[in-house]
Scaffold this motif. Structure first.
Motif, PDB file in Angstrom:
ATOM      1  N   CYS A   1      -9.071   6.951 -13.785  1.00  0.00           N
ATOM      2  CA  CYS A   1      -8.907   6.204 -12.535  1.00  0.00           C
ATOM      3  C   CYS A   1      -7.689   6.715 -11.887  1.00  0.00           C
TER       4      CYS A   1
ATOM      5  N   GLY B   1      -3.176   0.285  -6.818  1.00  0.00           N
ATOM      6  CA  GLY B   1      -4.596   0.222  -7.149  1.00  0.00           C
ATOM      7  C   GLY B   1      -4.918   1.118  -8.336  1.00  0.00           C
ATOM      8  N   GLY B   2      -4.441   2.352  -8.299  1.00  0.00           N
ATOM      9  CA  GLY B   2      -4.680   3.283  -9.403  1.00  0.00           C
ATOM     10  C   GLY B   2      -4.030   2.829 -10.694  1.00  0.00           C
TER      11      GLY B   2
ATOM     12  N   SER C   1     -16.981   0.182   3.341  1.00  0.00           N
ATOM     13  CA  SER C   1     -15.779   0.945   3.707  1.00  0.00           C
ATOM     14  C   SER C   1     -15.032   1.500   2.499  1.00  0.00           C
ATOM     15  N   ALA C   2     -15.260   0.950   1.309  1.00  0.00           N
ATOM     16  CA  ALA C   2     -14.531   1.385   0.111  1.00  0.00           C
ATOM     17  C   ALA C   2     -15.306   2.375  -0.749  1.00  0.00           C
TER      18      ALA C   2
ATOM     19  N   GLN D   1       0.839  -1.198   0.000  1.00  0.00           N
ATOM     20  CA  GLN D   1       0.000   0.000   0.000  1.00  0.00           C
ATOM     21  C   GLN D   1       0.875   1.249   0.000  1.00  0.00           C
TER      22      GLN D   1
ATOM     23  N   SER E   1     -19.174  -2.202  -4.292  1.00  0.00           N
ATOM     24  CA  SER E   1     -18.231  -1.714  -3.302  1.00  0.00           C
ATOM     25  C   SER E   1     -18.644  -2.148  -1.905  1.00  0.00           C
TER      26      SER E   1
ATOM     27  N   PRO F   1     -16.012   5.581  -0.460  1.00  0.00           N
ATOM     28  CA  PRO F   1     -15.303   6.837  -0.739  1.00  0.00           C
ATOM     29  C   PRO F   1     -14.168   6.671  -1.764  1.00  0.00           C
ATOM     30  N   TYR F   2     -13.471   5.546  -1.722  1.00  0.00           N
ATOM     31  CA  TYR F   2     -12.402   5.283  -2.687  1.00  0.00           C
ATOM     32  C   TYR F   2     -12.962   5.265  -4.103  1.00  0.00           C
ATOM     33  N   TRP F   3     -14.053   4.538  -4.307  1.00  0.00           N
ATOM     34  CA  TRP F   3     -14.619   4.422  -5.654  1.00  0.00           C
ATOM     35  C   TRP F   3     -15.247   5.731  -6.107  1.00  0.00           C
TER      36      TRP F   3
ATOM     37  N   ARG G   1     -14.003   8.640  -5.508  1.00  0.00           N
ATOM     38  CA  ARG G   1     -12.844   9.399  -6.004  1.00  0.00           C
ATOM     39  C   ARG G   1     -12.418   8.959  -7.399  1.00  0.00           C
ATOM     40  N   HIS G   2     -12.770   7.751  -7.782  1.00  0.00           N
ATOM     41  CA  HIS G   2     -12.393   7.232  -9.100  1.00  0.00           C
ATOM     42  C   HIS G   2     -13.540   7.295 -10.103  1.00  0.00           C
TER      43      HIS G   2
END
Length: 180
Positions: A180, A108-109, A134-135, A103, A131, A137-139, A141-142
């Motif tokens: 992404c 990932g990106g 918990s993920a 990490q 998703s 917010p990550y998705w 952003r993408h």
């Protein structure tokens, strides 16, 4: 492994599945774990859409599994498919995970960019995923957005992914390189 070590993004091979299982076990710590047969099945069905980030000593630092699918209802977890459905109009991003020791390296990106570019070259204009809560917010952003008003069938299907799972979608284009 830290970001000091280079990773190479490349298509997944059957020999990578043991490393993929290790990443999965470390990233998900016992929840929603899928078996080797699942990964081999998706690799046979959609080899152009399964990727790994390989580090030193051929160690897998991250993976991404995706495949052509139909819009609206995600597949059932850890179930082999005899074939992909007819009329696949969407690219389904089934899983993307990074080993905790990798990490911070941006894997990932990098995997998302490579895979989305491939999906765009295959003509897919739409991407979807499920998703974990918990993920989300990550998705977001993408570029993914939650389904506005999930159907009863979708809500029932999402229950198999765990509490708070969200079906999310986004547009793709044939020149996908930086979204992404």
């Amino acid at each position: 492994m830290t970001s000091e070590f280079p990773y190479r993004i490349r298509p997944m091979r059957p020999s990578d599945v043991a490393g993929v299982l290790d990443v999965q076990a470390q990233a998900y710590t016992g929840i929603l774990l899928e078996n080797a047969d699942f990964f081999l099945n998706r690799l046979v069905l959609a080899p152009d859409h399964c990727w790994v980030a390989e580090g030193d000593a051929a160690r897998i630092g991250a993976y991404l599994v995706a495949y052509p699918w139909v819009v609206g209802l995600p597949p059932t977890l850890n179930v082999a498919l005899p074939s992909l459905p007819q009329g696949c109009t969407s690219w389904f991003l089934h899983d993307c995970a990074v080993h905790p020791t990798a990490q911070g390296a941006g894997l990932g990106g990098q995997l998302l960019r490579a895979a989305a570019a491939q999906a765009g070259m295959h003509g897919f204009a739409h991407a979807s995923l499920v998703s974990l809560e918990s993920a989300v917010p990550y998705w977001l952003r993408h570029g993914y957005a939650p389904a506005a008003d999930p159907s009863r069938d979708l809500t029932a299907k999402l229950a198999g992914y765990g509490a708070g799972a969200r079906y999310m979608t986004r547009a793709l284009d044939r020149t996908e390189t930086t979204a992404c």
